[in-house]
Design a protein around this motif. Structure first.
Motif, PDB file in Angstrom:
ATOM      1  N   ASP A  83     -11.920  35.681  -0.859  1.00 47.41           N
ATOM      2  CA  ASP A  83     -12.145  36.306   0.456  1.00 47.41           C
ATOM      3  C   ASP A  83     -11.138  37.432   0.687  1.00 47.41           C
ATOM      4  O   ASP A  83     -11.481  38.508   1.167  1.00 47.41           O
ATOM      5  CB  ASP A  83     -12.027  35.280   1.578  1.00 47.41           C
ATOM      6  N   LYS A  84      -9.880  37.159   0.354  1.00 52.25           N
ATOM      7  CA  LYS A  84      -8.810  38.153   0.536  1.00 52.25           C
ATOM      8  C   LYS A  84      -9.095  39.402  -0.304  1.00 52.25           C
ATOM      9  O   LYS A  84      -9.098  40.522   0.222  1.00 52.25           O
ATOM     10  CB  LYS A  84      -7.465  37.542   0.142  1.00 52.25           C
ATOM     11  N   TYR A  85      -9.327  39.215  -1.603  1.00 54.87           N
ATOM     12  CA  TYR A  85      -9.532  40.375  -2.469  1.00 54.87           C
ATOM     13  C   TYR A  85     -10.829  41.102  -2.140  1.00 54.87           C
ATOM     14  O   TYR A  85     -10.887  42.336  -2.220  1.00 54.87           O
ATOM     15  CB  TYR A  85      -9.472  39.985  -3.946  1.00 54.87           C
ATOM     16  N   TRP A  86     -11.860  40.369  -1.776  1.00 54.94           N
ATOM     17  CA  TRP A  86     -13.122  41.016  -1.419  1.00 54.94           C
ATOM     18  C   TRP A  86     -12.919  41.902  -0.194  1.00 54.94           C
ATOM     19  O   TRP A  86     -13.315  43.067  -0.196  1.00 54.94           O
ATOM     20  CB  TRP A  86     -14.218  39.981  -1.168  1.00 54.94           C
ATOM     21  N   SER A  87     -12.286  41.375   0.841  1.00 58.00           N
ATOM     22  CA  SER A  87     -12.148  42.150   2.076  1.00 58.00           C
ATOM     23  C   SER A  87     -11.115  43.261   1.967  1.00 58.00           C
ATOM     24  O   SER A  87     -11.298  44.330   2.548  1.00 58.00           O
ATOM     25  CB  SER A  87     -11.822  41.237   3.257  1.00 58.00           C
ATOM     26  N   GLU A  88     -10.041  43.039   1.220  1.00 57.32           N
ATOM     27  CA  GLU A  88      -8.965  44.031   1.161  1.00 57.32           C
ATOM     28  C   GLU A  88      -9.120  45.056   0.046  1.00 57.32           C
ATOM     29  O   GLU A  88      -8.534  46.132   0.131  1.00 57.32           O
ATOM     30  CB  GLU A  88      -7.615  43.322   0.986  1.00 57.32           C
ATOM     31  N   GLU A  89      -9.878  44.728  -0.989  1.00 57.01           N
ATOM     32  CA  GLU A  89      -9.832  45.583  -2.161  1.00 57.01           C
ATOM     33  C   GLU A  89     -11.187  45.893  -2.806  1.00 57.01           C
ATOM     34  O   GLU A  89     -11.395  46.998  -3.283  1.00 57.01           O
ATOM     35  CB  GLU A  89      -8.929  44.884  -3.208  1.00 57.01           C
ATOM     36  N   VAL A  90     -12.095  44.937  -2.837  1.00 59.04           N
ATOM     37  CA  VAL A  90     -13.324  45.122  -3.611  1.00 59.04           C
ATOM     38  C   VAL A  90     -14.468  45.682  -2.769  1.00 59.04           C
ATOM     39  O   VAL A  90     -15.096  46.673  -3.155  1.00 59.04           O
ATOM     40  CB  VAL A  90     -13.760  43.799  -4.292  1.00 59.04           C
ATOM     41  N   ARG A  91     -14.749  45.071  -1.621  1.00 60.97           N
ATOM     42  CA  ARG A  91     -15.897  45.492  -0.797  1.00 60.97           C
ATOM     43  C   ARG A  91     -15.794  46.975  -0.453  1.00 60.97           C
ATOM     44  O   ARG A  91     -14.754  47.464  -0.038  1.00 60.97           O
ATOM     45  CB  ARG A  91     -15.973  44.672   0.483  1.00 60.97           C
ATOM     46  N   GLY A  92     -16.894  47.668  -0.668  1.00 59.60           N
ATOM     47  CA  GLY A  92     -16.963  49.089  -0.358  1.00 59.60           C
ATOM     48  C   GLY A  92     -16.493  50.000  -1.468  1.00 59.60           C
ATOM     49  O   GLY A  92     -16.657  51.211  -1.385  1.00 59.60           O
ATOM     50  N   ASN A  93     -15.922  49.439  -2.519  1.00 59.04           N
ATOM     51  CA  ASN A  93     -15.421  50.247  -3.627  1.00 59.04           C
ATOM     52  C   ASN A  93     -16.382  50.218  -4.810  1.00 59.04           C
ATOM     53  O   ASN A  93     -17.265  49.372  -4.888  1.00 59.04           O
ATOM     54  CB  ASN A  93     -14.035  49.765  -4.055  1.00 59.04           C
ATOM     55  N   HIS A  94     -16.173  51.111  -5.734  1.00 55.79           N
ATOM     56  CA  HIS A  94     -17.017  51.218  -6.913  1.00 55.79           C
ATOM     57  C   HIS A  94     -16.681  50.083  -7.884  1.00 55.79           C
ATOM     58  O   HIS A  94     -15.523  49.909  -8.271  1.00 55.79           O
ATOM     59  CB  HIS A  94     -16.774  52.575  -7.578  1.00 55.79           C
ATOM     60  N   SER A  95     -17.672  49.318  -8.275  1.00 62.77           N
ATOM     61  CA  SER A  95     -17.454  48.130  -9.107  1.00 62.77           C
ATOM     62  C   SER A  95     -16.764  48.448 -10.432  1.00 62.77           C
ATOM     63  O   SER A  95     -15.875  47.719 -10.864  1.00 62.77           O
ATOM     64  CB  SER A  95     -18.775  47.409  -9.371  1.00 62.77           C
ATOM     65  N   PHE A  96     -17.153  49.530 -11.087  1.00 58.14           N
ATOM     66  CA  PHE A  96     -16.600  49.833 -12.399  1.00 58.14           C
ATOM     67  C   PHE A  96     -15.127  50.238 -12.308  1.00 58.14           C
ATOM     68  O   PHE A  96     -14.316  49.829 -13.134  1.00 58.14           O
ATOM     69  CB  PHE A  96     -17.419  50.933 -13.096  1.00 58.14           C
ATOM     70  N   TRP A  97     -14.775  51.042 -11.299  1.00 57.13           N
ATOM     71  CA  TRP A  97     -13.370  51.449 -11.154  1.00 57.13           C
ATOM     72  C   TRP A  97     -12.508  50.260 -10.764  1.00 57.13           C
ATOM     73  O   TRP A  97     -11.400  50.098 -11.268  1.00 57.13           O
ATOM     74  CB  TRP A  97     -13.230  52.587 -10.151  1.00 57.13           C
ATOM     75  N   GLN A  98     -13.032  49.433  -9.873  1.00 58.34           N
ATOM     76  CA  GLN A  98     -12.284  48.250  -9.449  1.00 58.34           C
ATOM     77  C   GLN A  98     -12.052  47.312 -10.637  1.00 58.34           C
ATOM     78  O   GLN A  98     -10.967  46.793 -10.839  1.00 58.34           O
ATOM     79  CB  GLN A  98     -13.029  47.512  -8.333  1.00 58.34           C
ATOM     80  N   ARG A  99     -13.093  47.108 -11.412  1.00 53.81           N
ATOM     81  CA  ARG A  99     -12.999  46.243 -12.592  1.00 53.81           C
ATOM     82  C   ARG A  99     -11.968  46.778 -13.575  1.00 53.81           C
ATOM     83  O   ARG A  99     -11.099  46.037 -14.054  1.00 53.81           O
ATOM     84  CB  ARG A  99     -14.380  46.171 -13.249  1.00 53.81           C
ATOM     85  N   ALA A 100     -12.033  48.061 -13.866  1.00 58.16           N
ATOM     86  CA  ALA A 100     -11.092  48.672 -14.801  1.00 58.16           C
ATOM     87  C   ALA A 100      -9.660  48.551 -14.293  1.00 58.16           C
ATOM     88  O   ALA A 100      -8.746  48.202 -15.049  1.00 58.16           O
ATOM     89  CB  ALA A 100     -11.456  50.139 -15.026  1.00 58.16           C
ATOM     90  N   LYS A 101      -9.471  48.812 -13.012  1.00 59.45           N
ATOM     91  CA  LYS A 101      -8.129  48.729 -12.431  1.00 59.45           C
ATOM     92  C   LYS A 101      -7.535  47.334 -12.596  1.00 59.45           C
ATOM     93  O   LYS A 101      -6.405  47.167 -13.049  1.00 59.45           O
ATOM     94  CB  LYS A 101      -8.185  49.095 -10.944  1.00 59.45           C
ATOM     95  N   ARG A 102      -8.328  46.304 -12.278  1.00 57.73           N
ATOM     96  CA  ARG A 102      -7.797  44.943 -12.308  1.00 57.73           C
ATOM     97  C   ARG A 102      -7.803  44.323 -13.706  1.00 57.73           C
ATOM     98  O   ARG A 102      -7.195  43.288 -13.917  1.00 57.73           O
ATOM     99  CB  ARG A 102      -8.529  44.053 -11.308  1.00 57.73           C
ATOM    100  N   MET A 103      -8.450  44.949 -14.647  1.00 55.63           N
ATOM    101  CA  MET A 103      -8.320  44.495 -16.029  1.00 55.63           C
ATOM    102  C   MET A 103      -6.984  44.989 -16.611  1.00 55.63           C
ATOM    103  O   MET A 103      -6.427  44.371 -17.505  1.00 55.63           O
ATOM    104  CB  MET A 103      -9.486  44.983 -16.887  1.00 55.63           C
TER     105      MET A 103
END
Length: 168
Positions: A133-153
């Motif tokens: 819930d924390k990461y979805w609301s603060e970081e993932v929701r509304g952002n581009h899935s591929f960039w978010q994935r790359a960043k957190r990998m």
């Protein structure tokens, strides 16, 4: 690769979503019926005959009754975290999500990326939901899935554990 980028990142409040492209449609969860989890306690493939488009994303249903239930209250049936693997979102990684690996907790649908991901998520369901819930609301929701994935990998969350660590 471009089709997946387009399918998973609509310009709507549902961004990002675990969707695939079929023609000009962005189909949620590869066509799994999101209502069946609640009404039948099982996963079921939806049919193109029973579709609804919500926020630019196509949802499929196994029956007209399921479509009507969804149309009445889409938020009630939508999977958490855009249908991505709940265990992945607990690490801020929007990745995976298999319609046949799921659970309902407190009236909310959580999809996982397979039996291993579900087993890891089940180690601490309340704790993992809180993190997701924390990461979805603060970081993932509304952002581009591929960039978010790359960043957190590359830049792992502080509580990251490998599969081997989780197995222990």
């Amino acid at each position: 690769g471009c089709a997946a980028m387009t399918a998973q990142n609509p310009s709507s409040p549902l961004r990002p979503v675990n969707a695939v492209t079929e023609g000009d449609k962005r189909v949620m969860l590869k066509g799994y019926d999101v209502v069946a989890y609640f009404t039948q306690s099982r996963h079921a493939i939806g049919s193109p005959q029973f579709e609804s488009v919500h926020e630019g994303v196509t949802f499929r249903f196994a029956s007209a009754e399921h479509k009507a239930l969804f149309d009445k209250d889409p938020a009630k049936y939508q999977p958490q975290y855009g249908g991505y693997c709940a265990n992945g979102i607990a690490y801020a990684i929007p990745w995976g999500g298999d319609g046949d690996t799921w659970l309902v907790v407190d009236g909310k649908l959580y999809i996982n990326g397979g039996p291993g991901s579900k087993a890891a998520f089940m180690l601490d369901v309340p704790g993992n939901i809180k993190l997701a819930d924390k990461y979805w609301s603060e970081e993932v929701r509304g952002n581009h899935s591929f960039w978010q994935r790359a960043k957190r990998m590359v830049f792992r969350v502080p509580h990251y554990k490998s599969g081997e660590e989780l197995d222990r």
